[in-house]
Design a protein around this motif. Structure first.
Motif, PDB file in Angstrom:
ATOM      1  N   LEU A  63       0.852  -1.197   0.000  1.00  0.00           N
ATOM      2  CA  LEU A  63       0.000   0.000   0.000  1.00  0.00           C
ATOM      3  C   LEU A  63       0.886   1.244   0.000  1.00  0.00           C
ATOM      4  O   LEU A  63       0.638   2.198  -0.713  1.00  0.00           O
ATOM      5  CB  LEU A  63      -0.927   0.013   1.223  1.00  0.00           C
ATOM      6  N   PRO A 125      -0.023  15.795  -2.694  1.00  0.00           N
ATOM      7  CA  PRO A 125       1.021  15.356  -1.751  1.00  0.00           C
ATOM      8  C   PRO A 125       2.423  15.924  -1.996  1.00  0.00           C
ATOM      9  O   PRO A 125       3.178  16.131  -1.056  1.00  0.00           O
ATOM     10  CB  PRO A 125       1.011  13.839  -1.907  1.00  0.00           C
TER      11      PRO A 125
ATOM     12  N   GLY B  76       1.459  13.009   1.730  1.00  0.00           N
ATOM     13  CA  GLY B  76       0.201  12.301   1.488  1.00  0.00           C
ATOM     14  C   GLY B  76       0.023  11.132   2.437  1.00  0.00           C
ATOM     15  O   GLY B  76       0.892  10.839   3.250  1.00  0.00           O
ATOM     16  N   PRO B  78       0.118   7.443   2.255  1.00  0.00           N
ATOM     17  CA  PRO B  78       0.689   6.573   1.216  1.00  0.00           C
ATOM     18  C   PRO B  78      -0.311   5.550   0.667  1.00  0.00           C
ATOM     19  O   PRO B  78      -0.883   4.770   1.418  1.00  0.00           O
ATOM     20  CB  PRO B  78       1.839   5.862   1.935  1.00  0.00           C
ATOM     21  N   GLY B  79      -0.493   5.565  -0.643  1.00  0.00           N
ATOM     22  CA  GLY B  79      -1.364   4.601  -1.297  1.00  0.00           C
ATOM     23  C   GLY B  79      -2.845   4.884  -1.099  1.00  0.00           C
ATOM     24  O   GLY B  79      -3.690   4.175  -1.620  1.00  0.00           O
ATOM     25  N   VAL B  80      -3.170   5.918  -0.330  1.00  0.00           N
ATOM     26  CA  VAL B  80      -4.575   6.217  -0.041  1.00  0.00           C
ATOM     27  C   VAL B  80      -4.991   7.557  -0.659  1.00  0.00           C
ATOM     28  O   VAL B  80      -5.982   7.632  -1.374  1.00  0.00           O
ATOM     29  CB  VAL B  80      -4.852   6.208   1.483  1.00  0.00           C
ATOM     30  N   ASN B 243      -2.363  -1.491   7.443  1.00  0.00           N
ATOM     31  CA  ASN B 243      -2.821  -0.822   6.219  1.00  0.00           C
ATOM     32  C   ASN B 243      -4.309  -0.501   6.262  1.00  0.00           C
ATOM     33  O   ASN B 243      -4.759   0.497   5.698  1.00  0.00           O
ATOM     34  CB  ASN B 243      -2.490  -1.692   5.007  1.00  0.00           C
ATOM     35  N   TYR B 246      -4.665   2.804   7.936  1.00  0.00           N
ATOM     36  CA  TYR B 246      -4.270   3.903   7.043  1.00  0.00           C
ATOM     37  C   TYR B 246      -5.403   4.246   6.081  1.00  0.00           C
ATOM     38  O   TYR B 246      -5.624   5.411   5.751  1.00  0.00           O
ATOM     39  CB  TYR B 246      -2.984   3.552   6.285  1.00  0.00           C
ATOM     40  N   LYS B 247      -6.133   3.217   5.637  1.00  0.00           N
ATOM     41  CA  LYS B 247      -7.278   3.474   4.756  1.00  0.00           C
ATOM     42  C   LYS B 247      -8.417   4.145   5.526  1.00  0.00           C
ATOM     43  O   LYS B 247      -9.060   5.057   5.027  1.00  0.00           O
ATOM     44  CB  LYS B 247      -7.757   2.164   4.130  1.00  0.00           C
TER      45      LYS B 247
END
Lengths: 257, 276
Positions: A63, A125, B76, B78-80, B243, B246-247
């Protein structure tokens, strides 16, 4: 077999990677495409993430850029200064694979702000590793979904340099890497004109019309004289991709505590 | 031998002051959440926060209105997606206006290395043709190589008042061991005037032979035991990255009101008092 536009984009991107290349991977779509390549035609591709994980082989998609799975499956883990200084700046990276919020006709990428920098309409970001990946990797690939807000005549902010104002401006400024070689989208593949460095449509995905692509591009997109039709995804790639994404979604939904 | 060891609340109380420049590092891995939460509980304010990837911990400090300025290179989730509290502070000044100093990762890593090396600036082949250099001329400048004449980028060194990291282990003297992704942990320790460390575990003897880094105890100002102190990020060998949380943070942090309510329940009403 049916497939989605996103699957077409990811599979097309993965097929452009060669076995044995050293690839500096951005998170999200680039990471998906790079791992798909590793699990199919390029088992010896070396995937590097900016968290310092080298030659990593995750069985699920991370992720974040520094997920535990990347460290656990890496050949070695180095510090962040080392990954940027010795690997990227030191010229040890063949392909930098990036995404972005906005890209322009000369392949400049914006991941910082929409609107003016000091008074942004949307604060994104920011740069992360992208500016030096775009300048120091030998070649850069970009993967982004095609839409009119993302594909613009001129980006609001140059986070990562493509060909700047086109022609040989990039080389004249002394940027070492060759620059973006292609933009892979969910509608086609764009490559720079050898002289002007303006991105042109060189391959169109099956079932997409040229008008549809033009409608989703913010500049007057030129169509290559040798326009190709992109190969349809094979069953093997679709299976591997879906399996990877399915296992990833399960892992990311459940709390690890 | 245990005088370096203090409860986390004592360390924060004694070593963090309003207006300080603080770097809480940990590149995705070993993010010092528990230390950040203690800073929030003690209401330390007017802080300048330095961190390559602000992550959820700085989103929380910013949302609580404790931060004057943030120095970062990728802000940011991350990944979200976005860090909503950071974003709203920059776009709308909610809950308070936020000054930003922005870099690329490569440049910020060089700035930490310069700080650790006692040099005034770091140097890199970067920023060419980008707008970051144009918008931030105070701390990104050009420099000419005296040997080749090549134009390079210079970035001002980072020298935080206090560096805070989370690590897997300390021994009883306060030597620290970190393994897995080490990010800029070593650089922030050497660059900072004071160094606070939280650890998962205190052990009799560190394994100093295998992969990882060891930070000698005399570089460390204070150590606090904080098991699970990096959650929801992770500590390799102890627990994995959450994770799923985080979401969830995307929703929790989307509005200031919702965020504050969450912070009240999960951070402000808790306290830590662990003594090894």
């Amino acid at each position: 077999m049916e497939y989605t536009k996103e699957e077409m984009m990811i599979i097309t991107a993965s097929r452009l990677l060669q076995n044995g290349e050293v690839c500096f991977v951005g998170i999200g779509l680039p990471s998906t495409a790079c791992n798909l390549a590793r699990l199919t035609h390029a088992p010896d591709i070396v995937l590097i993430y900016e968290s310092g994980t080298i030659d990593t082989k995750p069985h699920l998609l991370p992720l974040s850029i520094g997920d535990d799975i990347l460290a656990e499956t890496a050949s070695t883990v180095v510090s962040v200064p080392e990954i940027f200084n010795y690997w990227l700046q030191g010229g040890k990276v063949d392909v930098g694979f990036l995404g972005g919020a906005q890209i322009d006709k000369f392949g400049n990428i914006n991941s910082t702000v929409i609107g003016p920098y000091k008074k942004p309409k949307v604060r994104l970001p920011g740069a992360g590793g992208a500016p030096e990946i775009a300048s120091n990797a030998k070649n850069t690939f970009v993967i982004m979904k095609h839409n009119i807000r993302a594909f613009v005549e001129k980006v609001d902010f140059i986070t990562s340099a493509g060909y700047l104002n086109g022609g040989d401006e990039r080389r004249k400024m002394g940027i070492p890497g060759e620059g973006p070689q292609c933009i892979i989208t969910d509608m086609g593949i764009l490559r720079p004109n050898p002289e002007s460095k303006e991105f042109e449509l060189t391959s169109i995905h099956p079932g997409i019309s040229i008008q549809e692509i033009k409608d989703n591009t913010g500049w007057d997109l030129k169509i290559s004289e040798n326009l190709a039709v992109t190969e349809v995804p094979s069953l093997e790639y679709l299976h591997v991709l879906r399996d990877l994404q399915y296992r990833t979604s399960i892992a990311h939904t459940h709390s690890q505590k | 031998m245990l005088d370096k060891f203090q409860p986390l609340s004592f360390l924060i109380q004694n070593h963090i002051h309003d207006g300080d420049q603080i770097a809480m590092e940990g590149f995705t891995h070993l993010i010092p959440f528990e230390a950040g939460h203690e800073i929030i509980r003690q209401g330390k304010k007017e802080l300048t926060l330095i961190r390559m990837t602000p992550d959820l911990i700085y989103d929380q400090l910013i949302g609580m209105g404790l931060v004057k300025k943030v120095v970062f290179s990728w802000g940011g989730n991350p990944g979200v997606g976005s860090l909503h509290r950071l974003r709203e502070a920059v776009e709308k000044g909610i809950p308070t206006p936020l000054e930003i100093e922005e870099h690329s990762h490569a440049a910020m890593a060089c700035a930490y290395q310069a700080g650790a090396s006692g040099l005034p600036f770091g140097v890199l082949r970067g920023y060419t043709g980008t707008d970051l250099a144009k918008e931030n001329p105070e701390y990104i400048k050009g420099v000419t190589c005296p040997f080749t004449g090549e134009k390079l980028a210079a970035i001002k060194a980072i020298r935080p008042d206090v560096g805070i990291i989370h690590a897997q282990q300390a021994d009883k003297k306060g030597n620290i061991k970190i393994w897995g992704i080490t990010g800029v942990q070593k650089e922030v320790v050497y660059a900072s005037k004071k160094v606070l460390v939280t650890v998962e575990e205190v052990v009799d003897e560190l394994d100093t032979q295998n992969q990882g880094i060891v930070i000698p105890h005399w570089l460390v100002t204070g150590v606090a035991l904080a098991p699970n102190g990096a959650q929801p990020s992770y500590a390799m060998g102890y627990y994995k990255r959450d994770n799923s949380f985080y979401k969830q943070w995307d929703e929790i942090s989307r509005s200031q009101a919702n965020f504050e309510e969450w912070m009240n329940v999960h951070v402000l009403s808790k306290s830590v008092n662990q003594i090894p």
